[in-house]
Write a protein that holds these residues in place. Structure first.
Motif, short mmCIF file in Angstrom:
data_model
loop_
_atom_site.label_atom_id
_atom_site.label_comp_id
_atom_site.label_asym_id
_atom_site.label_seq_id
_atom_site.Cartn_x
_atom_site.Cartn_y
_atom_site.Cartn_z
N GLY A 240 76.41 41.47 59.11
CA GLY A 240 75.27 40.73 59.35
C GLY A 240 73.91 40.75 58.38
N LEU A 241 74.11 41.36 57.22
CA LEU A 241 72.78 41.76 56.64
C LEU A 241 72.53 40.69 55.42
N ALA A 242 73.24 39.60 55.23
CA ALA A 242 72.85 38.61 54.24
C ALA A 242 72.64 37.31 55.07
N THR A 243 71.98 36.33 54.46
CA THR A 243 71.86 34.96 54.92
C THR A 243 73.33 34.29 54.81
N PRO A 244 73.94 33.60 55.58
CA PRO A 244 75.16 33.05 55.17
C PRO A 244 75.44 32.25 54.03
N VAL A 245 76.66 32.24 53.76
CA VAL A 245 77.06 31.13 52.48
C VAL A 245 78.09 30.71 52.76
N LYS A 246 78.23 29.38 52.45
CA LYS A 246 79.56 28.53 52.64
C LYS A 246 80.65 28.96 51.65
N THR A 247 81.66 29.08 52.35
CA THR A 247 82.91 29.61 51.52
C THR A 247 83.84 28.70 51.64
N PRO A 248 84.88 28.46 50.42
CA PRO A 248 84.69 29.26 49.25
C PRO A 248 83.75 28.84 48.34
N LEU A 249 83.43 29.64 47.36
CA LEU A 249 82.25 29.80 46.40
C LEU A 249 82.81 28.71 45.16
N LEU A 250 82.26 27.30 45.31
CA LEU A 250 82.35 26.40 44.43
C LEU A 250 81.27 25.89 43.91
N GLY A 251 80.87 26.45 42.50
CA GLY A 251 79.70 26.14 41.98
C GLY A 251 78.56 27.12 42.54
N ALA B 40 75.93 43.09 69.33
CA ALA B 40 75.18 41.78 69.40
C ALA B 40 74.20 41.71 68.40
N ALA B 41 73.30 42.44 68.22
CA ALA B 41 72.24 42.35 67.46
C ALA B 41 72.43 42.48 65.92
N TRP B 42 73.56 43.49 65.51
CA TRP B 42 74.09 43.35 64.24
C TRP B 42 74.82 42.23 63.80
N ALA B 43 75.88 42.01 64.60
CA ALA B 43 76.95 40.86 64.09
C ALA B 43 76.34 39.81 64.28
N MET B 44 75.30 39.20 65.12
CA MET B 44 74.95 38.12 65.32
C MET B 44 73.08 37.96 64.66
N SER B 45 73.14 38.78 63.92
CA SER B 45 71.63 38.93 63.57
C SER B 45 71.25 37.80 62.72
N GLN B 46 71.99 37.04 61.69
CA GLN B 46 71.68 35.92 61.17
C GLN B 46 71.47 34.67 62.02
N PHE B 47 71.99 34.61 63.30
CA PHE B 47 71.82 33.58 64.11
C PHE B 47 71.13 33.92 65.42
N LEU B 48 70.41 34.83 65.45
CA LEU B 48 69.49 35.32 66.55
C LEU B 48 68.14 35.12 66.46
N ALA B 49 67.32 34.82 67.43
CA ALA B 49 66.01 34.49 67.40
C ALA B 49 65.52 35.50 68.83
N ALA B 50 64.18 35.67 68.44
CA ALA B 50 63.66 36.47 69.91
C ALA B 50 63.86 35.78 71.30
N GLY B 51 64.07 36.45 72.07
CA GLY B 51 64.37 35.60 73.31
C GLY B 51 65.83 35.70 73.56
N ALA B 52 66.72 36.41 72.91
CA ALA B 52 68.30 36.38 72.95
C ALA B 52 68.63 35.01 72.88
N GLN B 53 67.91 34.20 71.84
CA GLN B 53 68.34 32.94 71.61
C GLN B 53 69.36 32.98 70.64
N ILE B 54 70.54 32.66 70.61
CA ILE B 54 71.68 32.46 69.59
C ILE B 54 72.15 31.00 69.40
N GLY B 55 71.94 30.80 68.05
CA GLY B 55 72.55 29.49 67.68
C GLY B 55 72.59 29.38 66.16
#
Length: 653
Positions: A637-648, A191-206
């Motif tokens: 889960g290493l980078a900040t998410p990007v909208k795909t496909p990449l247009l511009g 959970a920590a790795w896969a959800m890292s970009q969506f996780l906050a302290a206290g196990a808050q996922i959003g």
């Protein structure tokens, strides 16, 4: 012999331009060599050029079409009822009694936003660590579902451990079909790795409501890393053609286990929380410790490993301390044969072009959609490609049959069903080597053979005249990216510049960034990054047209940097053809633009072999093609998410 634009380029350097790729191709076939020797570098005709500044953030929008959006996805079902299920909380093999277990769906108001509990009050585990969930209703069928266990007393311990917070991600509500679920240290690590970009302290996922697709991809990754039905790595969805990072997951799970079984005031918890401190602030529970480790993967790696070595709850574990705690998986199959460019569609599928006449497509879980790949349809000597707004893959075939465009190459369009939608040859295509789309859906193609740029509409109609655009500054162009105003930036591999090309071809501006720019990326604020192959450096040009990088940013293991991409935070990620690590540089909007964030480089254990291209998905996973091993590597889960496909430029989902 080569027809050269300038004295800088030699035959040997042209071979080097493709690293070992061209050299290997020459060995493979004399016909290919002959065709390459006939290819020249285009001469300049009209248009102006200069070096240095000249850009302007106030420049008018030059888009030739209208703004485009990706295909709409089916609406989720509201008030989705879950079937009842049972579960067990464990510390390794030991049941945890008296733990409070709550079932959540991820928040929808931002990354790490407050989750919504589905139970009126938490369930409590019995002496066997067991609990039961009934009557839960998800707000939507695509809501991400997860369990959080707080406290409890592991079997053999003398007291409850309030620092024991463990998580198990179950997937989306509609995909969850397990009648029994395990919550343990391994599911917590996943959970920590896969959800890292969506996780906050206290196990808050959003996640933002606009990125429900990205957080769903991350949830699938979590369940593929660790099987929630057994609590062991990998999950049932992990493909047989892949290599899962089982030992690394188990080592981190052992570090967490040492704290869970010893108690909150134990030396094991003290050591864990100290090693996982950020800016002098220590976490107070195991889940937050895991999240801190993932977000600062190179910090105190040896100390965390040493703590994990005191526990044997999970095996097989690492035999030695890793350089960092980045997590990567590798995937084969899909017909990959000389994999080059990587592009990602709106569903998170990964398209890979291959030099040797094959296109490959993988699900976001690394499963090959077409086991033998897609061949035929004019696919030939492909280095570049990109996915358009309709999720159609455009593959640049550097060469073609002699009766197709005189052998000077083509574009093959492929749907996600594997069928060919079209083959285009218009607009002066001449050894096309790279493709990018602007925000209006126009395709920009780099013609390596004559140093032109061709613009095509969705139906293949030329928008840049019969022969495309060119200028004196375009010298063996190798890559292209577009900004928010539908201008393009071209990497000139045989010079030290990238060239800005206006959409109407009326003006060209050259920016000196470092010798041999081979890849280029535009971030969400229209800052432009380049990977400088011969200089072992990274260049940065601001949206206003100022070269920020000076002589270039270095370090991070850069060694013939081949691929570059910007993430949703504006940070640049770089893979080097002759290197084995991934480098990260701070965004142009940060306090220190271009600051090295990855030390000597992330992931030396990721088995990168001649990486050619990389792309970032909506979950923050980084996908890298390895030409040298016919494989695809996923940094999880290493980078900040990007909208795909990449247009511009990069868009934040």
């Amino acid at each position: 012999m080569f027809r050269l634009r300038s004295g800088f380029v030699t035959a040997e350097m042209r071979v080097a331009r493709r690293g070992s790729l061209l050299a290997r191709t020459i060995i493979a076939g004399g016909a290919t060599l002959a065709a390459l020797l006939l290819a020249g570098c285009g001469s300049s005709s009209s248009s102006s050029g200069n070096t240095g500044g000249g850009g302007s953030s106030s420049e008018p929008n030059n888009c030739k079409g209208t703004s485009v959006t990706s295909p709409a996805q089916p609406a989720p079902t509201k008030n989705y009822s879950l079937a009842g299920f049972s579960g067990t909380v464990k510390a390794g093999a030991a049941p945890v009694a008296g733990a409070a277990v709550q079932l959540y769906v991820a928040g929808t108001s931002g990354n790490g936003s407050a989750a919504n509990s589905l139970l009126g009050s938490p369930a409590t585990t019995d002496a066997n660590g067991a609990f039961a969930i009934t009557g839960a209703v998800c707000p939507y069928s695509n809501s991400v579902l997860y369990l959080v266990s707080n406290g409890g007393t592991p079997a053999g311990a003398t007291a409850a451990n309030p620092a024991a917070v463990m998580v198990a991600v179950l997937g989306t509500c509609s995909s969850f079909n397990t009648t029994a679920a395990i919550v343990n240290e391994a599911t917590t690590a996943a959970a920590a790795w896969a959800m890292s970009q969506f996780l906050a302290a206290g196990a808050q996922i959003g996640a933002p409501s606009t990125n429900s697709a990205g957080i769903a991809l991350a949830a699938t990754t979590a369940t593929d890393l660790v099987n929630t039905a057994t609590g062991n790595a990998p999950g049932v969805g992990f493909p047989a053609t892949g290599t899962a990072p089982v030992a690394k997951i188990d080592s981190l799970a052992n570090a967490l286990n040492a704290c869970v079984v010893a108690g909150a005031s134990s030396s094991a918890c003290t050591q864990l929380f100290s090693a996982a401190s950020v800016s002098g602030t220590a976490p107070t529970n195991t889940m937050d410790a895991a999240l801190n480790i993932v977000r600062s993967p190179a910090a105190n790696a040896a100390a965390i490993y040493a703590l994990g070595s005191t526990s044997s709850a999970y095996a097989p574990s690492l035999a030695a301390a890793p350089s960092d705690w980045t997590l990567s998986a590798s995937y084969g199959g899909g017909g990959m044969n000389g994999p080059s460019s990587v592009s990602i569609d709106s569903l998170g599928n990964i398209w890979v072009t291959n030099y040797f006449g094959v296109a490959s497509m993988f699900s976001n879980a690394g499963m090959a959609k077409f086991p033998a790949g897609i061949s035929g349809d004019g696919l030939m000597n492909s280095y570049g490609g990109a996915v358009d707004v309709n999720d159609t893959m455009w593959v640049a075939n550097e060469q073609s049959a002699s009766d197709v465009n005189g052998g000077l190459g083509s574009l093959t369009l492929l749907t996600n069903t594997g069928s060919a939608a079209a083959q285009y040859t218009s607009g002066g295509l001449n050894f096309p080597i790279a493709v990018a789309f602007d925000t209006s859906g126009v395709a920009w193609i780099v013609d390596y053979g004559d140093s032109h740029v061709t613009l095509l509409s969705a139906d293949g109609s030329p928008l840049s005249g019969a022969t495309g655009y060119t200028s004196a500054g375009l010298q063996f162009p190798a890559a292209i990216a577009t900004d928010s105003k539908c201008n393009a930036y071209v990497a000139n591999q045989s010079s030290n510049t990238i060239t800005r090309v206006l959409a109407d071809g009326s003006a060209f501006t050259d920016f000196a960034v470092g010798q041999g720019p081979t890849s280029v990326a535009v971030d969400s604020a229209d800052n432009v990054w380049s990977a400088n192959y011969y200089a072992d450096s990274v260049g940065l040009v601001s949206a206003a047209g100022t070269v920020v990088s000076g002589a270039g940013f270095t370090g991070g293991g850069l060694n013939a940097p081949r691929a570059i991409a910007a993430d949703g935070a504006g940070n640049a990620w770089v893979a080097s053809e002759h290197g084995t690590t991934l480098a990260e540089f701070a965004s142009a909007s940060g306090a220190t633009p271009g600051a090295l964030l990855s030390g000597s480089g992330y992931g030396p254990d990721a088995n990168l072999v001649e990486p050619y291209s990389l792309a970032i998905d909506a979950a923050g996973n980084i996908w890298v093609s390895n030409y040298g091993s016919n494989s695809l590597t996923e940094f999880i889960g290493l980078a900040t998410p990007v909208k795909t496909p990449l247009l511009g430029p990069v868009r934040v989902p």
